[in-house]
Design an enzyme around this catalytic site. Structure first.
Site, short mmCIF file in Angstrom:
data_model
loop_
_atom_site.label_atom_id
_atom_site.label_comp_id
_atom_site.label_asym_id
_atom_site.label_seq_id
_atom_site.Cartn_x
_atom_site.Cartn_y
_atom_site.Cartn_z
N PHE A 1 -21.70 -81.97 4.20
CA PHE A 1 -21.45 -80.60 4.59
C PHE A 1 -21.01 -80.59 6.06
O PHE A 1 -21.61 -81.27 6.90
CB PHE A 1 -22.71 -79.75 4.41
CG PHE A 1 -22.46 -78.28 4.52
CD1 PHE A 1 -21.87 -77.59 3.47
CD2 PHE A 1 -22.79 -77.58 5.66
CE1 PHE A 1 -21.61 -76.23 3.56
CE2 PHE A 1 -22.54 -76.22 5.77
CZ PHE A 1 -21.95 -75.54 4.70
N ARG B 1 -19.07 -74.55 -8.94
CA ARG B 1 -20.47 -74.98 -8.88
C ARG B 1 -21.33 -74.01 -9.67
O ARG B 1 -21.28 -72.80 -9.46
CB ARG B 1 -20.98 -75.05 -7.43
CG ARG B 1 -20.35 -76.12 -6.59
CD ARG B 1 -21.16 -76.37 -5.32
NE ARG B 1 -21.48 -75.14 -4.59
CZ ARG B 1 -22.18 -75.10 -3.47
NH1 ARG B 1 -22.66 -76.22 -2.95
NH2 ARG B 1 -22.42 -73.96 -2.86
N LYS C 1 -31.95 -71.30 -0.42
CA LYS C 1 -31.36 -71.73 -1.68
C LYS C 1 -32.43 -71.69 -2.78
O LYS C 1 -32.80 -70.62 -3.25
CB LYS C 1 -30.75 -73.11 -1.52
CG LYS C 1 -29.65 -73.17 -0.45
CD LYS C 1 -29.06 -74.55 -0.33
CE LYS C 1 -28.12 -74.68 0.87
NZ LYS C 1 -26.94 -73.82 0.78
#
Length: 425
Positions: free
Chosen positions: A130, A385, A237
């Site tokens: 990332f 995703r 998340k």
């Protein structure tokens, strides 16, 4: 459609009916009519997180500044207390974990503290990481007077999806002072072998650090037993602590007493913090890496969200369900979407909590899915995703998601959307 050869909707419903974690779903606010498959970007609001936030607001209203000492729990030790609750999720002792700062700030703080060119100039990273991790590491190398282009040893991908463990191990030698890698690759969902990488780093005299953003809350870790030196992660998340929620970090106890590169008053020893001395007295714990005052209103939802993990029996049962859901998703893609490929490793030991479904029209497909109320995200160059977050997603949700995908592909519905332009993510 139910009744076809292969996997059926009734099968999915039977699996949901026997799921021991299915009751957790009732504690979440799922947008009406949506299939929410983007929990690896932002998890949903739970009643528990909302109640904890409401409680903090009430304490602010009723107590004002006295909340730092008189709130229940008190705000002064909020970061350390949440760290204690998080420690079992990452396999650490309570004093090795604290909530603090943001993930990027924590990378700056920890890499900046532990990078020592005398130990080894090179830092091992990977080409699929990332971007913020590289931005922060490069910034810290520059602050040490080191050219990042010379010091970064980037492990390249052979297939554009994954990083081979043997390639990471081959990159670690006596010139390396630090390895900093993700636990899970954000595009493909590959899970790294943290234990093997840590051992190789230590055998070479280097330190091992990890970004656990895509694994905390859905994959158990054993950081202390493995001997990881430090780690960072976010909580918005799979832990569902809300947008911009405070981040977390781990520092192995053997590094306690090290003065942080980003020293700030909230990392001072609690016993002497209000002596207001101009000489820093760092806490003898991970708490030393707190920089500024803990933001209570972006920390409180995590307090409630952790109730759900504990009621689930810890991360273990959530991981088990996550693997079942992603197995099911992969099986459906294989059976029903011949135009798509699965870019995520199928081996459980190499898979995180989401699945990368690859197609040349992934961007426009993601838009078509959102138009139908299926919330996913797109990652360049060709990935949709899909993250069936185990706390609130079931097998019927996965089944219906794939059915939407099939209908979009069969009807070429993605043709109704413009192709991706510059700056679109």
């Amino acid at each position: 459609m139910d009744g076809e050869d292969g996997i059926s909707l009734s099968d999915a419903r039977e699996r949901d009916a026997s799921d021991p974690l299915s009751d957790l779903r009732e504690r979440f606010s799922i947008p009406d009519g949506e299939l929410y498959m983007d929990g690896n970007s932002l998890g949903l609001l739970s009643d528990d997180a909302e109640a904890a936030l409401d409680r903090a607001v009430e304490q602010w209203r009723d107590l004002g500044i006295r909340g730092w000492t008189d709130a229940d729990p008190d705000w002064f030790t909020y970061g350390e207390r949440l760290g204690e609750r998080l420690a079992p999720l990452v396999g650490a002792d309570s004093e090795e974990v604290v909530v603090a700062n943001s993930t990027t700030v924590n990378i700056h703080a920890l890499v900046g503290t532990f990078y020592d060119p005398e130990r080894g100039e090179k830092i091992v990273v990977d080409s699929l990481d990332f971007p913020t991790d590289h931005y922060a590491i490069r910034g810290q190398l520059r602050s040490h007077g080191v050219n990042p282009d010379d010091a970064l040893r980037v492990v390249e991908s052979r297939d554009g999806r994954t990083i081979r463990t043997e390639d990471v191990l081959d990159a670690i030698d006596g010139d390396v002072g630090m390895v900093f890698l993700p636990s899970v690759l954000y595009r493909s969902g590959q899970l790294f072998d943290i234990e093997a990488i840590t051992k190789a780093a230590h055998d070479a005299g280097a330190l091992a650090g990890f970004d656990l953003a895509h694994s905390v809350g859905v994959i158990p870790h054993d950081l202390s037993d493995i001997g990881v030196d430090f780690a960072v992660w976010c909580h918005y998340k799979y832990l569902n602590a809300g947008p911009g929620a405070i981040a977390g970090l781990y520092v192995n106890e053997r590094h306690f007493g090290t003065t942080p590169a980003l020293a700030g008053w909230w990392g001072n020893d609690k016993e002497t913090q209000f002596d207001m001395a101009l000489t820093y007295d760092p806490a003898h714990s991970a708490g030393a890496f707190q920089v500024g005052t803990i933001p209570i209103l972006s920390s409180a939802p995590l307090d409630g969200a952790l109730d759900i993990v504990e009621d689930a029996g810890g991360v273990g049962p959530l991981r088990e369900k996550s693997l079942e859901l992603t197995d099911y998703l992969i099986e459906l893609v294989d059976e029903r979407l011949p135009g798509c490929e699965v870019g995520t490793p199928r081996d459980h030991d190499a898979r995180g909590g989401h699945v990368a479904v690859e197609h040349d029209e992934a961007y426009r497909i993601s838009l078509a899915l959102k138009e139908r109320g299926v919330i996913v995200d797109y990652r360049v160059p060709n990935v949709v995703r899909i993250a069936p977050s185990p706390a609130y997603i079931g097998f019927e949700d996965v089944y219906r998601t794939v059915e939407h995908l099939r209908e979009i592909l069969d009807g070429e519905e993605y043709e109704e959307f413009e192709r991706r332009g510059a700056g679109v993510t």
